[in-house]
Enzyme design. Sequence first.
Site, PDB file in Angstrom:
ATOM      1  N   ARG A 231     -57.690  36.997   0.338  1.00 58.72           N
ATOM      2  CA  ARG A 231     -56.353  37.443   0.716  1.00 58.72           C
ATOM      3  C   ARG A 231     -55.425  37.330  -0.499  1.00 58.72           C
ATOM      4  O   ARG A 231     -55.575  36.421  -1.319  1.00 58.72           O
ATOM      5  CB  ARG A 231     -55.787  36.574   1.844  1.00 58.72           C
ATOM      6  CG  ARG A 231     -56.411  36.840   3.211  1.00 58.72           C
ATOM      7  CD  ARG A 231     -56.013  38.219   3.757  1.00 58.72           C
ATOM      8  NE  ARG A 231     -56.534  38.493   5.074  1.00 58.72           N
ATOM      9  CZ  ARG A 231     -57.673  39.139   5.344  1.00 58.72           C
ATOM     10  NH1 ARG A 231     -58.433  39.576   4.347  1.00 58.72           N
ATOM     11  NH2 ARG A 231     -58.035  39.370   6.577  1.00 58.72           N
ATOM     12  N   HIS A 279     -58.136  46.692  -1.006  1.00 54.27           N
ATOM     13  CA  HIS A 279     -58.535  45.868   0.148  1.00 54.27           C
ATOM     14  C   HIS A 279     -59.654  46.555   0.939  1.00 54.27           C
ATOM     15  O   HIS A 279     -59.528  46.784   2.141  1.00 54.27           O
ATOM     16  CB  HIS A 279     -57.326  45.580   1.072  1.00 54.27           C
ATOM     17  CG  HIS A 279     -57.595  44.450   2.032  1.00 54.27           C
ATOM     18  ND1 HIS A 279     -56.608  43.598   2.477  1.00 54.27           N
ATOM     19  CD2 HIS A 279     -58.742  44.034   2.632  1.00 54.27           C
ATOM     20  CE1 HIS A 279     -57.146  42.705   3.309  1.00 54.27           C
ATOM     21  NE2 HIS A 279     -58.438  42.962   3.421  1.00 54.27           N
TER      22      HIS A 279
HETATM   23  P1  NAP Z   1     -65.249  31.591   7.530  1.00 54.21           P
HETATM   24  O1  NAP Z   1     -66.607  31.803   8.089  1.00 54.21           O
HETATM   25  O2  NAP Z   1     -64.161  31.116   8.409  1.00 54.21           O
HETATM   26  O3  NAP Z   1     -65.436  30.569   6.303  1.00 54.21           O
HETATM   27  C1  NAP Z   1     -64.371  29.973   5.648  1.00 54.21           C
HETATM   28  C2  NAP Z   1     -64.905  29.022   4.577  1.00 54.21           C
HETATM   29  O4  NAP Z   1     -63.788  28.513   3.837  1.00 54.21           O
HETATM   30  C3  NAP Z   1     -65.648  27.816   5.170  1.00 54.21           C
HETATM   31  O5  NAP Z   1     -66.732  27.469   4.344  1.00 54.21           O
HETATM   32  C4  NAP Z   1     -64.585  26.714   5.118  1.00 54.21           C
HETATM   33  O6  NAP Z   1     -65.106  25.405   5.019  1.00 54.21           O
HETATM   34  C5  NAP Z   1     -63.860  27.084   3.841  1.00 54.21           C
HETATM   35  N1  NAP Z   1     -62.510  26.513   3.852  1.00 54.21           N
HETATM   36  C6  NAP Z   1     -61.487  26.779   4.675  1.00 54.21           C
HETATM   37  N2  NAP Z   1     -60.419  26.030   4.368  1.00 54.21           N
HETATM   38  C7  NAP Z   1     -60.786  25.258   3.329  1.00 54.21           C
HETATM   39  C8  NAP Z   1     -60.131  24.275   2.569  1.00 54.21           C
HETATM   40  N3  NAP Z   1     -58.881  23.907   2.804  1.00 54.21           N
HETATM   41  N4  NAP Z   1     -60.824  23.679   1.563  1.00 54.21           N
HETATM   42  C9  NAP Z   1     -62.106  24.027   1.314  1.00 54.21           C
HETATM   43  N5  NAP Z   1     -62.780  24.962   2.000  1.00 54.21           N
HETATM   44  C10 NAP Z   1     -62.121  25.566   3.004  1.00 54.21           C
HETATM   45  O7  NAP Z   1     -64.709  32.906   6.857  1.00 54.21           O
HETATM   46  P2  NAP Z   1     -65.537  34.174   6.350  1.00 54.21           P
HETATM   47  O8  NAP Z   1     -65.980  34.988   7.486  1.00 54.21           O
HETATM   48  O9  NAP Z   1     -66.535  33.720   5.368  1.00 54.21           O
HETATM   49  O10 NAP Z   1     -64.365  34.995   5.613  1.00 54.21           O
HETATM   50  C11 NAP Z   1     -63.646  34.424   4.543  1.00 54.21           C
HETATM   51  C12 NAP Z   1     -62.413  35.246   4.241  1.00 54.21           C
HETATM   52  O11 NAP Z   1     -62.760  36.449   3.576  1.00 54.21           O
HETATM   53  C13 NAP Z   1     -61.630  35.726   5.457  1.00 54.21           C
HETATM   54  O12 NAP Z   1     -60.813  34.711   5.990  1.00 54.21           O
HETATM   55  C14 NAP Z   1     -60.815  36.862   4.882  1.00 54.21           C
HETATM   56  O13 NAP Z   1     -59.586  36.387   4.396  1.00 54.21           O
HETATM   57  C15 NAP Z   1     -61.662  37.352   3.698  1.00 54.21           C
HETATM   58  N6  NAP Z   1     -62.189  38.712   3.915  1.00 54.21           N
HETATM   59  C16 NAP Z   1     -61.783  39.689   3.073  1.00 54.21           C
HETATM   60  C17 NAP Z   1     -62.289  40.962   3.222  1.00 54.21           C
HETATM   61  C18 NAP Z   1     -61.898  42.054   2.282  1.00 54.21           C
HETATM   62  O14 NAP Z   1     -62.205  43.207   2.534  1.00 54.21           O
HETATM   63  N7  NAP Z   1     -61.250  41.742   1.180  1.00 54.21           N
HETATM   64  C19 NAP Z   1     -63.214  41.256   4.233  1.00 54.21           C
HETATM   65  C20 NAP Z   1     -63.597  40.225   5.076  1.00 54.21           C
HETATM   66  C21 NAP Z   1     -63.078  38.940   4.907  1.00 54.21           C
HETATM   67  P3  NAP Z   1     -66.026  24.784   6.198  1.00 54.21           P
HETATM   68  O15 NAP Z   1     -67.331  25.544   6.121  1.00 54.21           O
HETATM   69  O16 NAP Z   1     -66.180  23.372   5.816  1.00 54.21           O
HETATM   70  O17 NAP Z   1     -65.283  25.019   7.475  1.00 54.21           O
HETATM   71  C1  GLV Z   2     -60.808  42.075   6.186  1.00 58.47           C
HETATM   72  O1  GLV Z   2     -59.999  41.893   5.334  1.00 58.47           O
HETATM   73  C2  GLV Z   2     -61.257  41.046   7.094  1.00 58.47           C
HETATM   74  O2  GLV Z   2     -60.642  39.977   7.114  1.00 58.47           O
HETATM   75  O3  GLV Z   2     -62.248  41.275   7.814  1.00 58.47           O
END
Ligand code: NAP
Ligand code: GLV
Length: 316
Positions: A231, A279
Amino acid sequence: MNREILFTIEGADFDAWTKLAREATPNLTLIPDLPADGTKPAEHPGIHYCLAWRPRKGLYARVPDLKVIFALGAGIERLLADPELPPHVPLVKMAEPGLTEAMIHYVLWQTLNHHRRFWELEMAQRALRWVEQDYPAPWNRKVGILGLGALGEATAAALRDFGFQMRGWSRSPKAIPGVACFGGLDRLAEFLDGLEILICLLPLTPETIGILNADMFRGLAPGAALINAARGGHLNESDLLPALESGQLSAATLDVTSVEPLPREHPFWRHPRIFITPHNAAETAPATGLLEIARQIARFEAGQPLEHLVDRARGY
Ligand code: NAP
Ligand code: GLV
């Protein structure tokens, strides 16, 4: 089982999604939020599930029997910030193979771009220059991912399989074969130390806003590259140009920015070592996303816990 899902995604092609839902699973029927004439939003008593991303004002009040909200994407900070979000209805983040594969491809593309400095070759071609380049083997390239969730873990494993020397950082400790894992704030400095490519795949929460900042950049190897595919709010944008000018960072890839679309006059657009994408690193693939929702509903109705449930206190 056949379950109705209220489809609230504005701008999406409802008929195309319906066709994909039919092909993906016989168990889901999508219900449009707006009537065919697109006029007054309908009431939806008896519907237990909805797919949401940028919900219209008043949506949740029109679905009085809602049991689960499925987010269309992985980053749910905007859904959580909605004062109308019903406090007791579980919110599920999207985690599905189409989204994950797309993110792996994006991060792999940009990791290779920085690892091999392909961007220098593009600049050389534009200047009609034939250049020689050296680069280390991937196993001598230290790459780290902030966030080891659904996307971070799969991406770390994929980059490991391409030979990179991988590290990952998360809130809680993890064990991923071939990836050095660091858990918690007190291990952040150790995780950053000497990293040459830093990738952000964190959720945006009060703890992670502005985490990509001058302090963090100083903890990396001089000339490290940054990839932010999470983000815009993760990057303290005023720290980026000074870090590039001083050489602390060599280049940065930004799929996300604090204001989207990035305004035309923004200096990031024209910087030769900032690579902007709109994005679009990863989007949910409708067919596999719907299959995942059907799987989660089956779990929920069998009394099993929902997976990828948002912890509202943590903000992700
Ligand atoms: P997720 O499954 O919720 O994983 C989040 C990870 O971040 C977990 O490993 C969590 O730790 C860690 N985390 C959260 N807060 C933390 C902190 N304060 N300190 C250290 N580690 C922390 O999320 P995801 O599905 O992988 O997605 C991640 C992010 O990618 C989304 O939230 C979104 O913003 C972004 N995204 C972007 C796009 C794009 O097109 N650019 C597309 C999809 C997603 P724990 O494992 O210990 O809980
Ligand atoms: C895209 O940005 C997502 O969070 O899935």
